[in-house]
Design a protein around this motif. Sequence first.
Motif, PDB file in Angstrom:
ATOM      1  N   LYS A  12       5.042   2.426  -4.224  1.00 22.77           N
ATOM      2  CA  LYS A  12       4.531   1.709  -5.405  1.00 22.77           C
ATOM      3  C   LYS A  12       3.040   1.466  -5.230  1.00 22.77           C
ATOM      4  O   LYS A  12       2.570   1.217  -4.116  1.00 22.77           O
ATOM      5  CB  LYS A  12       5.283   0.368  -5.517  1.00 22.77           C
ATOM      6  N   GLU A  16      -4.781  -4.317  -8.507  1.00 22.85           N
ATOM      7  CA  GLU A  16      -4.825  -5.778  -8.408  1.00 22.85           C
ATOM      8  C   GLU A  16      -6.072  -6.339  -9.091  1.00 22.85           C
ATOM      9  O   GLU A  16      -5.997  -7.300  -9.840  1.00 22.85           O
ATOM     10  CB  GLU A  16      -4.771  -6.187  -6.936  1.00 22.85           C
ATOM     11  N   ARG A  22      -2.938  -2.552  -4.507  1.00 23.28           N
ATOM     12  CA  ARG A  22      -1.855  -2.860  -3.578  1.00 23.28           C
ATOM     13  C   ARG A  22      -1.002  -1.604  -3.422  1.00 23.28           C
ATOM     14  O   ARG A  22      -0.606  -0.992  -4.398  1.00 23.28           O
ATOM     15  CB  ARG A  22      -1.009  -4.016  -4.114  1.00 23.28           C
ATOM     16  N   TRP A  24       2.476  -0.123  -1.542  1.00 22.87           N
ATOM     17  CA  TRP A  24       3.712  -0.364  -0.796  1.00 22.87           C
ATOM     18  C   TRP A  24       4.110   0.933  -0.103  1.00 22.87           C
ATOM     19  O   TRP A  24       4.155   1.996  -0.747  1.00 22.87           O
ATOM     20  CB  TRP A  24       4.833  -0.810  -1.722  1.00 22.87           C
ATOM     21  N   SER A  62       1.988  -7.907   3.696  1.00 19.27           N
ATOM     22  CA  SER A  62       3.334  -8.470   3.537  1.00 19.27           C
ATOM     23  C   SER A  62       3.760  -9.141   4.836  1.00 19.27           C
ATOM     24  O   SER A  62       3.120  -8.971   5.870  1.00 19.27           O
ATOM     25  CB  SER A  62       4.320  -7.361   3.150  1.00 19.27           C
ATOM     26  N   GLU A  69       9.573  -1.431   4.798  1.00 23.06           N
ATOM     27  CA  GLU A  69       8.499  -1.284   3.816  1.00 23.06           C
ATOM     28  C   GLU A  69       7.436  -2.353   4.054  1.00 23.06           C
ATOM     29  O   GLU A  69       7.756  -3.504   4.323  1.00 23.06           O
ATOM     30  CB  GLU A  69       9.070  -1.416   2.394  1.00 23.06           C
ATOM     31  N   GLU A  71       3.335  -3.825   2.724  1.00 22.05           N
ATOM     32  CA  GLU A  71       2.350  -3.817   1.643  1.00 22.05           C
ATOM     33  C   GLU A  71       0.948  -3.910   2.243  1.00 22.05           C
ATOM     34  O   GLU A  71       0.717  -4.652   3.198  1.00 22.05           O
ATOM     35  CB  GLU A  71       2.575  -5.013   0.710  1.00 22.05           C
ATOM     36  N   VAL A  73      -3.328  -4.199   0.929  1.00 20.33           N
ATOM     37  CA  VAL A  73      -4.244  -4.381  -0.202  1.00 20.33           C
ATOM     38  C   VAL A  73      -5.586  -3.786   0.229  1.00 20.33           C
ATOM     39  O   VAL A  73      -6.139  -4.151   1.261  1.00 20.33           O
ATOM     40  CB  VAL A  73      -4.344  -5.864  -0.643  1.00 20.33           C
ATOM     41  N   GLU A  92       2.260   7.449  -6.159  1.00 22.15           N
ATOM     42  CA  GLU A  92       3.613   7.072  -5.740  1.00 22.15           C
ATOM     43  C   GLU A  92       4.357   8.340  -5.344  1.00 22.15           C
ATOM     44  O   GLU A  92       4.308   9.342  -6.056  1.00 22.15           O
ATOM     45  CB  GLU A  92       4.320   6.325  -6.875  1.00 22.15           C
TER      46      GLU A  92
END
Length: 240
Positions: A12, A16, A22, A24, A62, A69, A71, A73, A92
Amino acid sequence: MNEIWYKGIVTKIVNETHNTRRFWIQIPELTDFSFKPGQFITFDLPIHEKKNKRWRSYSIASHPDGSNEIELVIVLLEGGLGSTYLFNEIKEGSELNLRGPLGVFTLPEHMDRDIFFICTGTGIAPFRSMVKYLEEQQLPHPDMHLIFGTRYIKDLLYADEMRSLAERMPKFHYHPTLSRETDGWQGSRGYVHEVYESLLADKRPAHFFLCGWKQMIDEAKQRIQAMGYDRKDIHLELYG
């Protein structure tokens, strides 16, 4: 140090702000990508012939949740080969080579004094990981102050989430600080330094965690020591 390279799949991507995204990323080879809040991963990107010039590191935004998974930024740096590649080429479903977790920029073993998280830009990433982890695990902690400096309201990262955390966690205090905003901003103005100096007028014992641009970190180190704190009280992670 984790020397194993994994294949990461981008699951994903969210814009932002005007220049941050961001990402994932899932690591299918692992059922749990286990890390300590504050650690980072390193990508090997196809942007240079020399290995060490292809590597780009990013703090994990994260918190450890038992999944595979994570995350990140990431800010688009003008002329930055790594971020330009990630913004222009990665979609993606794209694959990325990564290794980690790496780094020792983690919460102190003994949380016996107030903690000041001081950051600019995407330097908020490791602190988001730490605070969310403490809440999720319901771990006891001292007062924590997140002082996040940026230019304009539009540049604030995770603002609603941080306000929400501050409402739920009585000992977590969020201090967004804007250096250039003029319209309708009720919060702190100027730079992060005035904020922590004001909060620490009583010179109480504290841990300092600095993450962001070199200029901010250099100045913070000088100012914190000028306030009478020891260099050992200061932990830092440099960006750029």
